[in-house]
Design a protein around this motif. Structure first.
Motif, PDB file in Angstrom:
ATOM      1  N   ALA A   1       0.853  -1.182   0.000  1.00  0.00           N
ATOM      2  CA  ALA A   1       0.000   0.000   0.000  1.00  0.00           C
ATOM      3  C   ALA A   1       0.889   1.232   0.000  1.00  0.00           C
ATOM      4  N   LEU A   2       0.401   2.283  -0.630  1.00  0.00           N
ATOM      5  CA  LEU A   2       1.145   3.538  -0.756  1.00  0.00           C
ATOM      6  C   LEU A   2       0.320   4.700  -0.214  1.00  0.00           C
ATOM      7  N   GLY A   3       0.979   5.638   0.443  1.00  0.00           N
ATOM      8  CA  GLY A   3       0.377   6.926   0.751  1.00  0.00           C
ATOM      9  C   GLY A   3       0.965   7.961  -0.192  1.00  0.00           C
ATOM     10  N   ILE A   4       0.106   8.715  -0.863  1.00  0.00           N
ATOM     11  CA  ILE A   4       0.546   9.595  -1.948  1.00  0.00           C
ATOM     12  C   ILE A   4      -0.010  10.997  -1.746  1.00  0.00           C
ATOM     13  N   ASP A   5       0.825  12.004  -1.991  1.00  0.00           N
ATOM     14  CA  ASP A   5       0.279  13.353  -2.138  1.00  0.00           C
ATOM     15  C   ASP A   5       0.721  13.928  -3.480  1.00  0.00           C
ATOM     16  N   TYR A   6      -0.120  14.786  -4.012  1.00  0.00           N
ATOM     17  CA  TYR A   6       0.213  15.402  -5.302  1.00  0.00           C
ATOM     18  C   TYR A   6      -0.520  16.724  -5.469  1.00  0.00           C
ATOM     19  N   GLU A   7       0.108  17.567  -6.269  1.00  0.00           N
ATOM     20  CA  GLU A   7      -0.461  18.841  -6.697  1.00  0.00           C
ATOM     21  C   GLU A   7      -0.933  18.629  -8.127  1.00  0.00           C
ATOM     22  N   GLY A   8      -2.246  18.613  -8.316  1.00  0.00           N
ATOM     23  CA  GLY A   8      -2.800  18.130  -9.575  1.00  0.00           C
ATOM     24  C   GLY A   8      -2.957  19.138 -10.682  1.00  0.00           C
ATOM     25  N   THR A   9      -2.430  20.331 -10.507  1.00  0.00           N
ATOM     26  CA  THR A   9      -2.662  21.405 -11.475  1.00  0.00           C
ATOM     27  C   THR A   9      -2.262  21.026 -12.895  1.00  0.00           C
ATOM     28  N   HIS A  10      -1.154  20.329 -13.056  1.00  0.00           N
ATOM     29  CA  HIS A  10      -0.611  20.071 -14.392  1.00  0.00           C
ATOM     30  C   HIS A  10      -0.949  18.669 -14.916  1.00  0.00           C
ATOM     31  N   TYR A  11      -1.973  18.042 -14.335  1.00  0.00           N
ATOM     32  CA  TYR A  11      -2.350  16.684 -14.744  1.00  0.00           C
ATOM     33  C   TYR A  11      -3.827  16.635 -15.112  1.00  0.00           C
TER      34      TYR A  11
END
Length: 262
Positions: A4-14
């Motif tokens: 299992a993974l914990g993920i954060d991201y800034e989705g502006t460019h996706y």
């Protein structure tokens, strides 16, 4: 093994979480490419939710299977070395084969952040939804209270939503205020497409005085998306948590977004 993974991201460019056609950037395909490089075989990841274009996450949970033997640092630090700066793995944890990031989740939680100010902020660009008309916080809180519980959310989902069941149980919908920021914190057993953004749009319309708080009750009654408000921007939306049965013992971190945590 399954991880299992914990993920954060800034989705502006996706273009959102889900893999798109070749050449279209997505969160899923970007992470899969990096994990496949480290594992030395193709890796497919499955997530707790699918965020739209421009939407962010501070607590997305996903899982993947691999036969590669790698140390904890190789998976975590290696991935973060290759990932772009707007995507990061927060943790990795071995889980049993009956774990599934999507189907084992018992609840999901989002936060929607509104910057209510007469002038925009360059430092908050892409991180919040800017609303320049003054919003009445108390009116919004009254309206939000009507959404808690088990309801048919047809009036609050995208026209193209493919879910067969429009009923969802909202565990809570709390509104807090920090200076010019208004934070909607909502948890439910599941969400329909655009449900949180449509809720935010309705609450902002009520806060601006375009409708009374009881409009929410009417929308729940008519179950008609065409009667609802404007879909709010995705830039203020964050997937902040997915909840699982305790036997999986997944790591827990402070709810995000991290720049908002005290």
């Amino acid at each position: 093994m399954r991880f299992a993974l914990g993920i954060d991201y800034e989705g502006t460019h996706y273009r959102g979480w889900q893999t798109q056609q070749e050449g279209v950037p997505s969160i899923q395909s970007t992470i899969e490419d990096v994990l496949s490089r480290i594992a030395d075989h193709p890796v497919i990841i499955h997530a707790a939710g699918r965020t739209d274009a421009g939407v962010h996450a501070s607590g997305m949970v996903a899982h993947f299977d691999t036969h590669a033997i790698r140390g904890h640092k190789s998976w975590l630090l290696g991935s973060n070395t290759w990932l772009p700066k707007d995507i990061a793995l927060r943790w990795i944890h071995p889980v049993s084969e009956d774990f599934h990031a999507r189907f084992k989740a018992v609840a999901r939680r989002y936060r929607y952040i509104i910057f209510n100010s007469g002038q925009r902020s360059s430092q908050l660009a892409g991180k919040v939804t800017w609303h320049y008309h003054p919003l009445n916080f108390e009116r919004m809180k009254i309206a939000a209270s009507y959404l808690v519980g088990q309801h048919n959310f047809n009036s609050f989902r995208a026209v193209g939503c493919q879910s067969r069941n429009p009923n969802r149980h909202v565990h809570f919908l709390n509104l807090t205020k920090r200076g010019s920021l208004i934070i909607l914190d909502i948890q439910a057993d599941g969400f329909l497409h655009h449900m949180v953004r449509n809720i935010a749009g309705v609450l902002m319309a009520i806060g601006e005085g375009k409708a009374e708080p009881e409009w929410v009750q009417e929308l729940l009654r008519v179950q008609d998306r065409t009667q609802g408000g404007v879909t709010a921007s995705g830039s203020g939306l964050y997937f902040v948590d997915a909840l699982y049965p305790p036997e999986f013992e997944l790591p827990k971190e402070p709810l995000g977004p991290l720049w908002l945590v005290d």
